[in-house]
Every structure is written in structure tokens, then in C-alpha cells.
Design a protein around this motif. Structure first.
Motif, PDB file in Angstrom:
ATOM      1  N   SER A 758      17.023 -29.565   2.828  1.00  0.00           N
ATOM      2  CA  SER A 758      15.770 -30.110   3.361  1.00  0.00           C
ATOM      3  C   SER A 758      14.613 -30.062   2.360  1.00  0.00           C
ATOM      4  O   SER A 758      13.457 -29.906   2.750  1.00  0.00           O
ATOM      5  N   ARG A 759      14.902 -30.159   1.114  1.00  0.00           N
ATOM      6  CA  ARG A 759      13.862 -30.321   0.099  1.00  0.00           C
ATOM      7  C   ARG A 759      14.478 -31.004  -1.120  1.00  0.00           C
ATOM      8  O   ARG A 759      15.702 -31.102  -1.223  1.00  0.00           O
ATOM      9  N   GLU A 760      13.649 -31.466  -2.026  1.00  0.00           N
ATOM     10  CA  GLU A 760      14.153 -32.105  -3.239  1.00  0.00           C
ATOM     11  C   GLU A 760      14.614 -31.052  -4.242  1.00  0.00           C
ATOM     12  O   GLU A 760      14.010 -29.978  -4.344  1.00  0.00           O
ATOM     13  N   PRO A 761      15.669 -31.347  -4.998  1.00  0.00           N
ATOM     14  CA  PRO A 761      16.110 -30.401  -6.032  1.00  0.00           C
ATOM     15  C   PRO A 761      15.147 -30.424  -7.216  1.00  0.00           C
ATOM     16  O   PRO A 761      14.474 -31.427  -7.490  1.00  0.00           O
ATOM     17  N   THR A 762      15.102 -29.313  -7.929  1.00  0.00           N
ATOM     18  CA  THR A 762      14.314 -29.269  -9.158  1.00  0.00           C
ATOM     19  C   THR A 762      15.088 -29.950 -10.285  1.00  0.00           C
ATOM     20  O   THR A 762      16.269 -30.271 -10.148  1.00  0.00           O
ATOM     21  N   THR A 763      14.421 -30.136 -11.402  1.00  0.00           N
ATOM     22  CA  THR A 763      15.092 -30.715 -12.575  1.00  0.00           C
ATOM     23  C   THR A 763      16.268 -29.844 -13.007  1.00  0.00           C
ATOM     24  O   THR A 763      17.349 -30.355 -13.348  1.00  0.00           O
ATOM     25  N   ALA A 764      16.075 -28.527 -12.945  1.00  0.00           N
ATOM     26  CA  ALA A 764      17.159 -27.602 -13.309  1.00  0.00           C
ATOM     27  C   ALA A 764      18.314 -27.714 -12.323  1.00  0.00           C
ATOM     28  O   ALA A 764      19.494 -27.665 -12.716  1.00  0.00           O
ATOM     29  N   ASP A 765      17.986 -27.866 -11.038  1.00  0.00           N
ATOM     30  CA  ASP A 765      19.044 -28.021 -10.022  1.00  0.00           C
ATOM     31  C   ASP A 765      19.886 -29.262 -10.320  1.00  0.00           C
ATOM     32  O   ASP A 765      21.128 -29.215 -10.288  1.00  0.00           O
ATOM     33  N   LEU A 766      19.203 -30.369 -10.593  1.00  0.00           N
ATOM     34  CA  LEU A 766      19.920 -31.622 -10.878  1.00  0.00           C
ATOM     35  C   LEU A 766      20.809 -31.487 -12.112  1.00  0.00           C
ATOM     36  O   LEU A 766      21.941 -31.983 -12.143  1.00  0.00           O
ATOM     37  N   SER A 767      20.309 -30.794 -13.110  1.00  0.00           N
ATOM     38  CA  SER A 767      21.090 -30.623 -14.338  1.00  0.00           C
ATOM     39  C   SER A 767      22.380 -29.865 -14.057  1.00  0.00           C
ATOM     40  O   SER A 767      23.463 -30.263 -14.513  1.00  0.00           O
ATOM     41  N   ARG A 768      22.284 -28.790 -13.285  1.00  0.00           N
ATOM     42  CA  ARG A 768      23.483 -28.000 -12.975  1.00  0.00           C
ATOM     43  C   ARG A 768      24.451 -28.804 -12.110  1.00  0.00           C
ATOM     44  O   ARG A 768      25.674 -28.716 -12.275  1.00  0.00           O
ATOM     45  N   LEU A 769      23.925 -29.577 -11.180  1.00  0.00           N
ATOM     46  CA  LEU A 769      24.786 -30.379 -10.310  1.00  0.00           C
ATOM     47  C   LEU A 769      25.531 -31.454 -11.118  1.00  0.00           C
ATOM     48  O   LEU A 769      26.716 -31.725 -10.864  1.00  0.00           O
ATOM     49  N   ARG A 770      24.841 -32.074 -12.081  1.00  0.00           N
ATOM     50  CA  ARG A 770      25.522 -33.073 -12.918  1.00  0.00           C
ATOM     51  C   ARG A 770      26.660 -32.428 -13.701  1.00  0.00           C
ATOM     52  O   ARG A 770      27.744 -32.995 -13.830  1.00  0.00           O
ATOM     53  N   GLN A 771      26.415 -31.245 -14.234  1.00  0.00           N
ATOM     54  CA  GLN A 771      27.457 -30.541 -14.981  1.00  0.00           C
ATOM     55  C   GLN A 771      28.656 -30.251 -14.089  1.00  0.00           C
ATOM     56  O   GLN A 771      29.803 -30.444 -14.500  1.00  0.00           O
ATOM     57  N   MET A 772      28.396 -29.830 -12.870  1.00  0.00           N
ATOM     58  CA  MET A 772      29.501 -29.548 -11.952  1.00  0.00           C
ATOM     59  C   MET A 772      30.255 -30.834 -11.615  1.00  0.00           C
ATOM     60  O   MET A 772      31.492 -30.858 -11.571  1.00  0.00           O
ATOM     61  N   LEU A 773      29.515 -31.909 -11.371  1.00  0.00           N
ATOM     62  CA  LEU A 773      30.143 -33.183 -11.042  1.00  0.00           C
ATOM     63  C   LEU A 773      31.072 -33.628 -12.173  1.00  0.00           C
ATOM     64  O   LEU A 773      32.210 -34.065 -11.929  1.00  0.00           O
TER      65      LEU A 773
END
Length: 827
Positions: A758-773
Motif C-alpha cells: 500500500s505504498r510506492e517502493p523506493t528507488t532502492a526497493d526497485l533496484s533489488r526487485l529488478r535484481q531478483m526478477l
């Protein structure tokens, strides 16, 4: 002997309730308290009279007081507490008692046993104030030199209040609308909307079901089903309608005794029929009836009085002023129900015990009509003398059994002989007929028209027995005498007692009915000290994780003195004087700044108030498993929002009920639901007492009254939220929705994060998610079989148009987000 108290130029006034009673209760009351059978040396320290007797405590003269002499003695035979009690007073505790006596040994009755009066609201307070709650909290923070926290960010605040009031996360539309609403009362409008949501009643019902030990079966090895879900639906409906708490309670305790009670009021009394019922062969009915009565007293006392009374079943309470006689005088109110202590009969599964209320629902009528038509069609298609042919087939089978030498058939041989006796045994005849129709006839070759008719009739009979709702309720149709039971033994009655309330609480009014209704009404007398306090304390527990009194199950002498006692009493009076309305008090709590604070902890708060008892910040809580499951379903779009109805059977491990005797006797296996029923809220999951749902960790067993939730954090939780089909399927469906919605990776990741957190991810969150993907995509592209296996979890069909490796990789990412601390926690 001259005594030196604690070194202080001007000792601060000592409070007996806050400072002294906890020491005496922990170290002295067991042997010198309420229980006369346990009391040593005829010394009673829990009362003013006992303290002042025989020079035990001489106000202002600690050096002459026997109590002080004994706690300071060097003689092991004189020292109190005695060494063999394994209790020891610290020097600071001794100093405190000495100073208390020096100050005159002022005595106070236990704070919770005095009727609450409305304290003055602090006025000379500065800080963020939205209502009276904040004034009390800020005044206490000022005493401890702490500052309140700022308000939480809007996304966190919306998720918090939506989960707390409905048990569901906000939708993306709700999140975006709130973030876009710049009006001063934007948050208050959200609160009002949530209080009117039908899901409010579902969320608020959960703790009440725990208190009522609600389940869908009786318990014990012969764990037959019941129809108590009808009462569960009544609770949801009443909470949504904001039924005043006094009415809500009186109808559950004594709705059948109200003038011209409605069916709904009778259904409400199922609260006290949610107990375990022992239907095992060796159970003694009268003993089990008394066990049920004991349970009823304990549940009523814990739920409304916030007292632990179970020990008074055998002797006077060791701490609270509840006598052995008080216990059975209260039990007398519940002793006139026309129950036997036996599990009732029914069809293949149902074991509801009278008294019962039959409720023919439209669904039942339609189902029975369809089965009757099927029977009629089968008879029409058969020969006219089908019944005579069927009887001849049974006689032929019976003759074969009587001539058989197979030892396995001996039991049936005896039953057939009993049925054919000159004075036939009708029970035996019925058993023989059922055995032939349901077991032997289907195995015969041929005779298909007769088989179809008999099978249709059996299905009709089973449906009528198993599906006609019969909710267990209370009645007052079996007048009985009630006696004090020596040591709680039902075979050892002593003096006769009549209905009455504990003597230390306000008396039952002279004009009150001497039955359950009188007891229920007594709970809501204006001078009653406990009922309102107990309930508002549990409301606080719901919204902050811990009650203003930490021991929410016990406000007796052994409980803590609340830090925020003035706030507790103010809320109790507000609740009582505002007509016992629940929703307005919930609104008051969640609109306060105290509730709206950030949950981030500062170093000063960590040092001085680690457990957040002073409320300088919002509480941060692990969400209950039932809410976590609903959150996953909601985030994926799978959630079926239907309210009320029969329990459903979502995913459970294979063979979860195989160890129960019922599966052997009645071939009763777990009938997993299909279609949208798989995705109903956790509130509606079938709850078998002997084997609770495996994915509901930390949940109450529903075998006893439980008013204090258990919140733990173990690896077993992660095994559920990472591997249970509900979470895996929810992640798979969410992933498919995201892939169809957009081709932009960052937008997909952002949407996934918003659905789950229920909130937007931070830039760091997005970076980690891309790596996992990327890692997951590489893994599934190199191992297509693993992708295929992951995408088959759950009943929702896999989307054939989606690339399997990409879909599996996105599924893993969504599952990881659902397992992040931010998703599992209510911040």
C-alpha cells in the motif's frame, strides 16, 4: 530496633495499589490472602482489617509492626516469606514497605473493583491534540520527559486504519483517492467509510469468536459437526449494525429470556453453546454437563468481568475476593438449561446437542425439493412393486447372514435375530435396514432401478439430517438445584445455593430477575466497576497490540496497575455514558494523534519505553495469520467478498483429518471447496477443534475462552507464507494480472508493491526487485519444468498465453513481496 527507610530527604507519597499491593500479592497473599483453606497462622494481609489486626501493621510505626519485624528477621524460622517458599523480597521492596508503614500505611481497595468515575481531562497540555485521548497521553509523556512522535505518512496511515477496521488492505483506488484528497478531514472521511463497510463486522468478529471459543465442531475424538456458524453470522451482523454493547451482551447471555424473544435473540444465546461436547463412549453425561457449566462460568467471567475465577471452582480464590460459594452462586444462573451433557444425534456428520433451534433456509428447501424430485423420478421409472422386491432382497441377505459361519458377521447376526424376535427390537431393525440399504444392496449385481430409488431416498434422508440448520441455543426449561461442589467434584454436593453475584461487586438489584437475564443486566449497572473497563481495555489492545492493562484477561489483584489509569477510566465512562456504542469509541481511538503517530522508534524511546507503554509512538504489529491470508487474496484479486454463510474448506494439507476416528467410522474426509469458495475470508474457514486449520498459525485453539492474542515470529510462519497454496496461487494470479496490465517492468514492480504494501517502493526497493526478477528469470529459463510446476499450484487455471518462464519469475517476485516484513506487519 530502629529502622531506616530508603534514603530520601522528602519521600514521595506511596500508593498502596501501585507500589505495595503488587509486592504483597506476589509474595504474601498465597498463604495470607483470600483463601481461608490455604491461610497460614490466621493472618490475612489482603484486607485492611487483617493488616491492622494483632499489630501486624501499626500505621506510622514500622519498628513496632510485626510485618516489618518478620521481613527483616535474621532467624530462618521467623523470616517472611519463609525460605522454603522460594520467594524473596529485595532490599528496595523492604525499604518501600517500611516507608509505606511510616507514611501511615494507607490502604486502598483494588483500583479495578471501584466504579470508574470520569477523571478531569488535562488542560495545560501542549502538543499534537486531536481529541481527549491525546491530552491524557501527552500529560503522561510529560511526566516521563518524552515527546510524541509525528504523524505517520499518509500511505502508512491508510493501510493501518484499513487493516485495523476491516482486516483488508486498501485497494489501489482507495489509496490513490486518499493521497489526492487534500481536505482537512480526508482521514476522518476514510474512517467513517470504513466503519460503514460490511467488512468491519467481519474484522471485529474475530476476537469475539476467540472469546466465545467458536468452532464448527464439538471437539474430542468423535468430533461431530455443528451449525454454530449461524451464531457467527449473527455476530457479524450485530457488529455491522453497531448494536449497543449492553444489548449485544444481554442477548448473547439471555436472549431467550427476553419478552417474546425473536429467533435472532435465541440465536444470540449460542454464545454459551459454543463449548466442547464430549460424545465419546466412556464419557459420563452428568460429569460432562458439569464440565460445560464450569466452562460457561469461566467464559462469562473472563469475557465480561476480566477475572480468572476457575480456581474458585475448588476453593476460595487465592488472590481475588471470589469465594467458593460465589462461584457456584454464579453457576446457578446457567444450571437450568435442558441439556444432558451428551453429544446429540444427527446424520453422518452432525452432532448438535439439544436444545436446538431449527431454521429452514431457502437453500435447504431448494436442496431438499430437488432430492425429493429425484426420488420421485426414480420411483416413476421403476416397476410398481419395487418396494416388495427390495424387501425380498433384504430377507434373502438376512437369511444368508444367519446361515453364515463368518465371525465378522456375528454382530449382524445378533442384530437380525433381535429384529426378528417375537418382540422385535426396533433399534436393531433400523440398524439392519440401514446396513442393507447403504452397504449391502449397492454390492448386489443387477436390480439397478431398486438401487436408484434406495440411493435417492438415502440421499434425501441424509440431506434432511445433515443440512437442516439446527443451531445450539440456551433455554430455561430444566429447573435444577445448585449446590457447592466439594473440590469441584460433581459427585460431592454440599450446601445448596441460589443465583447470586460475587459479594465484592455491586449486589444484584432486588427487583432483578433471578436468572441469566438478571445476571446479564447486572453487568451493565452504572456502578459496576469492571464491564466497561474490561471492554475498552480490549479495544485498546486491538488497536495498539497491548491493552492499557497488559493482562487483558485479568483485571484482578494480580494484574498490573495501568500507567494510563485516568485514560482507561475516562474511556470506560465515555463508553458507558454514550450508550455502550462501539463504533463511536473506535472512531475516537483511530482519529486520535496517539493512534496516528509514526511507529518509528527513537533512541530515547528505546531506552526509556522499549515496550511503548507510554504511547510515545504507534505500535508496530505482526499481522495475524487469518489477516495475512486475506491480504494475499485481496492483493491478487482472488478474494471472494461474500458475507456470511456455511463454512468453507480452503486448501489444507492432504489427509489432515486422517487421524480422527470420525474418518474411520463415517468416511469423513476433508471436502475441499471449489470455485470462489476457495477464496472466501479466513473468518469462514471450517474450524475443526481437534485439527485446526494448518495455515492459521498463532490462532486460538477455540477450545477455551481466549481474549489475548498470541503474536509470535518463528520460521514456521515463513514455511506457510512461502509455500502454502493460498500464497503461491495469489502470487501467481497477481503476476498474471501485472503482465497483462503493462509491459513496463518498473510499473509492474510498483503496482505489485502497492497491492501488497500500500505504498510506492523506493528507488532502492526497485533496484533489488529488478535484481531478483533477473535471477528468477534466468533460473526458470534454464529449468522449464520448475516453471511449469510453480504455475500449477492452486485451482486457478494457468494462463496459456503467458510465457511460462516469465510468469514463474514474476510469481516468485510477487511471493517475495508478500513475505517482506513490510507486508507481514501493520506499521
Amino acid at each position: 530496633m530502629t529502622l531506616a527507610g530508603p534514603a530520601s530527604a522528602a519521600p514521595a507519597p506511596i500508593s498502596y495499589n501501585r507500589d505495595i499491593r503488587p509486592i504483597l500479592s506476589e509474595n504474601c497473599f498465597y498463604c495470607h490472602g483470600q483463601d481461608g483453606n490455604q491461610r497460614k497462622a490466621d493472618l490475612q494481609l489482603n484486607t485492611l482489617k487483617g493488616q491492622r489486626a494483632d499489630g501486624n501493621i501499626i500505621p506510622g510505626k514500622p519498628d513496632e509492626s510485626r510485618l516489618i519485624q518478620r521481613i527483616l528477621s535474621d532467624d530462618a524460622d521467623e523470616l517472611m516469606p519463609p525460605p522454603d517458599s522460594h520467594r524473596t523480597l529485595t532490599q528496595s521492596q523492604k525499604d518501600l514497605i517500611i516507608e509505606w508503614v511510616a507514611q501511615g500505611a494507607p490502604f486502598e481497595n483494588h483500583w479495578a473493583f471501584e466504579a470508574p468515575t470520569r477523571p478531569a481531562v488535562p488542560t495545560d497540555i501542549s502538543g499534537p491534540i486531536r481529541n481527549e485521548i491525546d491530552r491524557f497521553v501527552l500529560a503522561k509523556l510529560r511526566e516521563h520527559h518524552l515527546q510524541p512522535s509525528p504523524e505517520a505518512d499518509r500511505s502508512t496511515l491508510l493501510r493501518r486504519v484499513t487493516l485495523d477496521l476491516t482486516g483488508l488492505p486498501p485497494t489501489l483506488d482507495e489509496l490513490n483517492a486518499f493521497l489526492a484528497d487534500t481536505s482537512p478531514d480526508a482521514y476522518e472521511k476514510v474512517v467513517d467509510r470504513l466503519l460503514q463497510s460490511p467488512h468491519y463486522g467481519e474484522r471485529m468478529a474475530l476476537p469475539w469468536l476467540d472469546a466465545a471459543r467458536y468452532a464448527d465442531s464439538n471437539g474430542f475424538q468423535q468430533d461431530g459437526d455443528t451449525f454454530q456458524w449461524i451464531w457467527r453470522d449473527w455476530v457479524v451482523k450485530a457488529l455491522n449494525a453497531d448494536m449497543p454493547f449492553d444489548q449485544f451482551s444481554i442477548e448473547q447471555l439471555a436472549g431467550d429470556l427476553l419478552p417474546n424473544p425473536t429467533n435472532d435473540q435465541k440465536i444470540a444465546t449460542a454464545f454459551n453453546r459454543n463449548h466442547l461436547i464430549n460424545g465419546e463412549g466412556g464419557a459420563i453425561a452428568e460429569e460432562q454437563r458439569n464440565v460445560i457449566l464450569f466452562d460457561r462460568v469461566d467464559v462469562t467471567s473472563t469475557t465480561w468481568l476480566g477475572l480468572t475465577v476457575a480456581c474458585a471452582q475448588c476453593h476460595d480464590h487465592k488472590y481475588d475476593p471470589i469465594t467458593h460459594r460465589d462461584y457456584f452462586s454464579l453457576m446457578a444462573a446457567f444450571n437450568n438449561v435442558s441439556e444432558t451433557g451428551r453429544a446429540g444425534g444427527g446424520g453422518s456428520r452432525i452432532r448438535s446437542a439439544p436444545p436446538l433451534l431449527e431454521l429452514k433456509t431457502p437453500e435447504f428447501d431448494l436442496g431438499l425439493a430437488a432430492l425429493k424430485q429425484k426420488t420421485a423420478d426414480a420411483i416413476t421409472a421403476a416397476e410398481p412393486d419395487w418396494e416388495s422386491q427390495r424387501n425380498q432382497l433384504q430377507l434373502k441377505w438376512e437369511d444368508q447372514i444367519l446361515a453364515s459361519t463368518d465371525p465378522l458377521e456375528e454382530n449382524w447376526k445378533r442384530l437380525i435375530e433381535a429384529a426378528r424376535d417375537t418382540k422385535p427390537n426396533t433399534y436393531a431393525g433400523g440398524r439392519v435396514r440401514v446396513e442393507f440399504d447403504s452397504v449391502r444392496l449397492p454390492k448386489l449385481k443387477g436390480h439397478d432401478p431398486i438401487k436408484r430409488i434406495v440411493a435417492a431416498k438415502l440421499a434425501e434422508e441424509t440431506f434432511a439430517k445433515d443440512e437442516l440448520p439446527r443451531v445450539m441455543i440456551m433455554d430455561e426449561k430444566q429447573p435444577r438445584e445448585t449446590h457447592v461442589l466439594d473440590r469441584g467434584d460433581y459427585l460431592s454436593p454440599t450446601e445448596k445455593v441460589t443465583i447470586n453475584t460475587p459479594a465484592f461487586l455491586p449486589p444484584l438489584p432486588a427487583d432483578a430477575p433471578k436468572n441469566r437475564l438478571g445476571i446479564a443486566q447486572w453487568l451493565f449497572l452504572p456502578e459496576h466497576p469492571l464491564t466497561a473497563r474490561v471492554q475498552v481495555n480490549r479495544m485498546w489492545q486491538h488497536f495498539f497490540g497491548t491493552g492499557l492493562v497488559k493482562t487483558s484477561e485479568d483485571l484482578g489483584v494480580q494484574s498490573e496497575v495501568p500507567i494510563h489509569q485516568d485514560l482507561l477510566d475516562w474511556l470506560a465512562v465515555e463508553f458507558r455514558d454514550n450508550g455502550w456504542r462501539i463504533k463511536p469509541l473506535h472512531r475516537l481511538i483511530v482519529t486520535s494523534h496517539t493512534y496516528r503517530q509514526s511507529s518509528r522508534i527513537t533512541p530515547q524511546q528505546l531506552e526509556h519505553d522499549r515496550d511503548n507503554r507510554l504511547m510515545a509512538r504507534a505500535s508496530r504489529l505482526r499481522l495475524p495469520s487469518m489477516i495475512l491470508r486475506d491480504l494475499a487474496l485481496s492483493a491478487s484479486g482472488l478474494l471472494n467478498p461474500q458475507l456470511n454463510g456455511k463454512p468453507v474448506y480452503p486448501y489444507q494439507p492432504e489427509g489432515i483429518w486422517d487421524g480422527l476416528a470420525i474418518t474411520k467410522e463415517r468416511d469423513f474426509t476433508y471436502p475441499q471447496s471449489t470455485g470462489s469458495d476457495l477464496y472466501r475470508r479466513s473468518l469462514y474457514t471450517f474450524w475443526r477443534r481437534t485439527v485446526a486449520p494448518a495455515n492459521m498459525f498463532d490462532a486460538s485453539t477455540r477450545q477455551i475462552c481466549n481474549v489475548k492474542p498470541s503474536l509470535t515470529n518463528t520460521p514456521l510462519h515463513a514455511l506457510t507464507t512461502l509455500n502454502d497454496p493460498t500464497w503461491v496461487e495469489a502470487s501467481r494470479v497477481l503476476a498474471a494480472n501485472l503482465i497483462r496490465q503493462t509491459a513496463d517492468t518498473d510499473i509492474r514492480l510498483t503496482l505489485a508493491w502497492q497491492h501488497c504494501i500500500s505504498r510506492e517502493p523506493t528507488t532502492a526497493d526497485l533496484s533489488r526487485l529488478r535484481q531478483m526478477l533477473d535471477r528468477q528469470l534466468e533460473h526458470f529459463q534454464s529449468d522449464p519444468s520448475a516453471a511449469k510446476k510453480l504455475l500449477t499450484v492452486g485451482a486457478t487455471p494457468t494462463s496459456p498465453e503467458l510465457d511460462a518462464s516469465h510468469h514463474a519469475a514474476w510469481t516468485s517476485v510477487c511471493l517475495a513481496i508478500l513475505n517482506l516484513d513490510a507486508a507481514l506487519t501493520r506499521e
